[in-house]
Design a protein around this motif. Structure first.
Motif, PDB file in Angstrom:
ATOM      1  N   ALA A   1       0.817  -1.222   0.000  1.00  0.00           N
ATOM      2  CA  ALA A   1       0.000   0.000   0.000  1.00  0.00           C
ATOM      3  C   ALA A   1       0.847   1.267   0.000  1.00  0.00           C
ATOM      4  O   ALA A   1       0.322   2.363  -0.205  1.00  0.00           O
ATOM      5  CB  ALA A   1      -0.925  -0.002   1.224  1.00  0.00           C
ATOM      6  N   LEU A   2       2.153   1.136   0.209  1.00  0.00           N
ATOM      7  CA  LEU A   2       3.027   2.308   0.239  1.00  0.00           C
ATOM      8  C   LEU A   2       3.120   2.943  -1.144  1.00  0.00           C
ATOM      9  O   LEU A   2       3.170   2.254  -2.164  1.00  0.00           O
ATOM     10  CB  LEU A   2       4.427   1.910   0.708  1.00  0.00           C
ATOM     11  CG  LEU A   2       4.540   1.362   2.139  1.00  0.00           C
ATOM     12  CD1 LEU A   2       5.965   0.889   2.401  1.00  0.00           C
ATOM     13  CD2 LEU A   2       4.134   2.434   3.147  1.00  0.00           C
ATOM     14  N   ARG A   3       3.173   4.265  -1.162  1.00  0.00           N
ATOM     15  CA  ARG A   3       3.316   4.995  -2.420  1.00  0.00           C
ATOM     16  C   ARG A   3       4.473   5.990  -2.261  1.00  0.00           C
ATOM     17  O   ARG A   3       4.280   7.154  -1.924  1.00  0.00           O
ATOM     18  CB  ARG A   3       2.022   5.729  -2.774  1.00  0.00           C
ATOM     19  CG  ARG A   3       0.860   4.797  -3.101  1.00  0.00           C
ATOM     20  CD  ARG A   3       1.125   3.995  -4.371  1.00  0.00           C
ATOM     21  NE  ARG A   3       0.024   3.105  -4.695  1.00  0.00           N
ATOM     22  CZ  ARG A   3      -0.058   1.846  -4.293  1.00  0.00           C
ATOM     23  NH1 ARG A   3       0.907   1.333  -3.522  1.00  0.00           N
ATOM     24  NH2 ARG A   3      -1.072   1.104  -4.641  1.00  0.00           N
ATOM     25  N   PRO A   4       5.697   5.537  -2.481  1.00  0.00           N
ATOM     26  CA  PRO A   4       6.845   6.425  -2.289  1.00  0.00           C
ATOM     27  C   PRO A   4       6.823   7.588  -3.273  1.00  0.00           C
ATOM     28  O   PRO A   4       6.318   7.465  -4.405  1.00  0.00           O
ATOM     29  CB  PRO A   4       8.047   5.503  -2.544  1.00  0.00           C
ATOM     30  CG  PRO A   4       7.511   4.403  -3.406  1.00  0.00           C
ATOM     31  CD  PRO A   4       6.093   4.202  -2.979  1.00  0.00           C
ATOM     32  N   ALA A   5       7.348   8.716  -2.837  1.00  0.00           N
ATOM     33  CA  ALA A   5       7.397   9.888  -3.707  1.00  0.00           C
ATOM     34  C   ALA A   5       8.232   9.606  -4.951  1.00  0.00           C
ATOM     35  O   ALA A   5       7.935  10.102  -6.041  1.00  0.00           O
ATOM     36  CB  ALA A   5       7.978  11.078  -2.934  1.00  0.00           C
ATOM     37  N   GLN A   6       9.269   8.812  -4.782  1.00  0.00           N
ATOM     38  CA  GLN A   6      10.108   8.422  -5.914  1.00  0.00           C
ATOM     39  C   GLN A   6       9.977   6.919  -6.123  1.00  0.00           C
ATOM     40  O   GLN A   6      10.331   6.130  -5.261  1.00  0.00           O
ATOM     41  CB  GLN A   6      11.578   8.789  -5.664  1.00  0.00           C
ATOM     42  CG  GLN A   6      12.487   8.486  -6.843  1.00  0.00           C
ATOM     43  CD  GLN A   6      13.907   8.993  -6.618  1.00  0.00           C
ATOM     44  OE1 GLN A   6      14.182   9.673  -5.624  1.00  0.00           O
ATOM     45  NE2 GLN A   6      14.790   8.676  -7.536  1.00  0.00           N
ATOM     46  N   ARG A   7       9.441   6.558  -7.268  1.00  0.00           N
ATOM     47  CA  ARG A   7       9.219   5.147  -7.549  1.00  0.00           C
ATOM     48  C   ARG A   7      10.555   4.417  -7.701  1.00  0.00           C
ATOM     49  O   ARG A   7      11.454   4.904  -8.385  1.00  0.00           O
ATOM     50  CB  ARG A   7       8.394   4.989  -8.821  1.00  0.00           C
ATOM     51  CG  ARG A   7       8.100   3.545  -9.192  1.00  0.00           C
ATOM     52  CD  ARG A   7       7.293   3.434 -10.479  1.00  0.00           C
ATOM     53  NE  ARG A   7       5.957   4.010 -10.312  1.00  0.00           N
ATOM     54  CZ  ARG A   7       4.999   3.921 -11.245  1.00  0.00           C
ATOM     55  NH1 ARG A   7       5.264   3.310 -12.395  1.00  0.00           N
ATOM     56  NH2 ARG A   7       3.822   4.459 -11.027  1.00  0.00           N
ATOM     57  N   PRO A   8      10.716   3.252  -7.059  1.00  0.00           N
ATOM     58  CA  PRO A   8      11.959   2.486  -7.222  1.00  0.00           C
ATOM     59  C   PRO A   8      12.055   1.875  -8.611  1.00  0.00           C
ATOM     60  O   PRO A   8      11.117   1.958  -9.416  1.00  0.00           O
ATOM     61  CB  PRO A   8      11.845   1.414  -6.141  1.00  0.00           C
ATOM     62  CG  PRO A   8      10.379   1.224  -5.945  1.00  0.00           C
ATOM     63  CD  PRO A   8       9.769   2.586  -6.144  1.00  0.00           C
ATOM     64  N   ARG A   9      13.155   1.242  -8.891  1.00  0.00           N
ATOM     65  CA  ARG A   9      13.360   0.594 -10.191  1.00  0.00           C
ATOM     66  C   ARG A   9      12.295  -0.482 -10.413  1.00  0.00           C
ATOM     67  O   ARG A   9      11.709  -1.019  -9.479  1.00  0.00           O
ATOM     68  CB  ARG A   9      14.732  -0.073 -10.230  1.00  0.00           C
ATOM     69  CG  ARG A   9      14.843  -1.223  -9.223  1.00  0.00           C
ATOM     70  CD  ARG A   9      16.071  -2.061  -9.419  1.00  0.00           C
ATOM     71  NE  ARG A   9      16.035  -3.220  -8.508  1.00  0.00           N
ATOM     72  CZ  ARG A   9      16.889  -4.229  -8.542  1.00  0.00           C
ATOM     73  NH1 ARG A   9      17.868  -4.226  -9.423  1.00  0.00           N
ATOM     74  NH2 ARG A   9      16.790  -5.243  -7.699  1.00  0.00           N
ATOM     75  N   ASP A  10      12.062  -0.831 -11.671  1.00  0.00           N
ATOM     76  CA  ASP A  10      11.179  -1.943 -11.971  1.00  0.00           C
ATOM     77  C   ASP A  10      11.814  -3.244 -11.495  1.00  0.00           C
ATOM     78  O   ASP A  10      13.046  -3.370 -11.460  1.00  0.00           O
ATOM     79  CB  ASP A  10      10.910  -2.027 -13.473  1.00  0.00           C
ATOM     80  CG  ASP A  10      10.000  -0.894 -13.954  1.00  0.00           C
ATOM     81  OD1 ASP A  10       9.296  -0.293 -13.116  1.00  0.00           O
ATOM     82  OD2 ASP A  10      10.000  -0.612 -15.163  1.00  0.00           O
ATOM     83  N   TYR A  11      10.976  -4.203 -11.150  1.00  0.00           N
ATOM     84  CA  TYR A  11      11.486  -5.477 -10.641  1.00  0.00           C
ATOM     85  C   TYR A  11      12.403  -6.150 -11.661  1.00  0.00           C
ATOM     86  O   TYR A  11      12.285  -5.927 -12.884  1.00  0.00           O
ATOM     87  CB  TYR A  11      10.323  -6.405 -10.282  1.00  0.00           C
ATOM     88  CG  TYR A  11       9.693  -7.093 -11.487  1.00  0.00           C
ATOM     89  CD1 TYR A  11      10.147  -8.336 -11.920  1.00  0.00           C
ATOM     90  CD2 TYR A  11       8.649  -6.498 -12.199  1.00  0.00           C
ATOM     91  CE1 TYR A  11       9.591  -8.962 -13.023  1.00  0.00           C
ATOM     92  CE2 TYR A  11       8.085  -7.114 -13.295  1.00  0.00           C
ATOM     93  CZ  TYR A  11       8.563  -8.350 -13.701  1.00  0.00           C
ATOM     94  OH  TYR A  11       8.003  -8.971 -14.804  1.00  0.00           O
TER      95      TYR A  11
END
Length: 313
Positions: free
Chosen positions: A139-149
């Motif tokens: 459910a977390l929505r970080p301000a900066q999206r991490p890399r794709d899996y």
């Protein structure tokens, strides 16, 4: 688990770096090895404070590990983002991802109460807790999206266990030759499994922390669920791996709608485990699960993959 050692187990430059991160008047007085990690050296540092009390920190060091800089930067970013989210995790103290001041890339973080629980007893209680915690992470929505899996396993790198069901494994391998199904992206821990969860309270009834955030990424919730499922299958028997997706949904999580898409992710992560059976079973035995020999884990993996293909394929 840990073995008490003195400060000699910390390399000199790293010890000096860690000491510089302390509050005025504090000093490192003890260090001990923390067992259970695969890719990193883990050390628990006891810090003496000016008022006579102590506190603990954890030092994580990657020695000759490929992509150590990227991993530590991901972990540092996750630890900096998690405070205030309700997800229990260590707090970042300092990080030296390029080994500019340490002998090797290192990260210093707070120490959390609790312990990993790998025994079968109490699993009926812990599995719903694991599921609810994973739903909260997704459910977390970080301000900066991490890399794709990243899915490192390919059809050509799968290691079929000796004596495995050839038809089931052939069908499973053919499945991951196909393109990944479409998915709605979520924040992934990417190594969520019992070995990275700390429990406390009666019979481990409370989760006190989630550790090892070095592989955080963006991708399908199914992938994190699949990873925890196969670890449960190897640790506690295939039935527990098969039950975890249902527990995740009961906790409010949403998985792929189509059974074929769910099966794809479950199979993909199960086959990834085939390449690491010896690697992942060693820390489990060090933690007291001496029954989990490499051969025993291989047999559980075969049963799990075969059951997936026969019941969902």
């Amino acid at each position: 688990m840990s073995d008490h050692e003195d400060l000699g187990i910390i390399r000199p430059l790293t010890l000096a770096w860690a000491s510089r991160q302390l509050e005025v008047g504090e000093r490192i007085v003890r260090a001990e090895v923390l067992h259970g990690g695969i890719s990193a050296e883990m050390r628990r540092l006891t810090i003496a404070m000016p008022d006579g009390g102590t506190r603990d920190l954890v030092l994580r060091t990657f020695v000759d590990v490929e992509h150590a800089e990227e991993s530590l930067e991901r972990e540092a970013g996750a630890l900096a983002m998690l405070p205030g989210t309700g997800v229990p995790a260590p707090r970042l103290v300092a990080v030296d991802p390029t080994a500019a001041q340490c002998e090797y890339p290192s990260l210093l973080m707070t120490h959390l109460a609790g312990r990993t629980v790998l025994e079968d007893e109490g699993l009926e209680t812990r599995v719903p807790l694991l599921a609810r915690q994973l739903v909260a992470i997704h459910a977390l929505r970080p301000a900066q999206r991490p890399r794709d899996y990243v899915a490192l396993t390919t059809a050509d790198t799968v290691v079929t266990p000796t004596g495995a069901d050839p038809a089931a494994w052939s069908a499973a391998i053919d499945m991951i030759r196909k393109p990944a199904p479409p998915y709605e992206g979520r924040f992934l821990h990417r190594d969520f499994q019992p070995g990275n969860v700390l429990f406390d309270g009666p019979a481990g009834a409370d989760i006190t922390g989630i550790v090892d955030w070095a592989s955080t990424s963006w991708g399908p919730a199914d992938l994190d669920v699949a990873h925890c499922s196969v670890n449960l299958a190897l640790l506690h028997g295939p039935t527990w791996g098969l039950r975890f997706p249902g527990a995740y949904e009961e906790a409010g999580g949403v998985l792929a709608a189509a059974p074929s898409e769910r099966l794809y992710w479950l199979v993909r992560d199960a086959l990834a485990s085939s390449e690491e059976v010896q690697l992942v079973s060693r820390p489990w035995r060090e933690a007291g699960r001496t029954d989990l020999t490499t051969r025993a884990v291989e047999q559980r993996l075969d049963t799990y993959v075969t059951t997936l293909m026969h019941t969902l394929g």
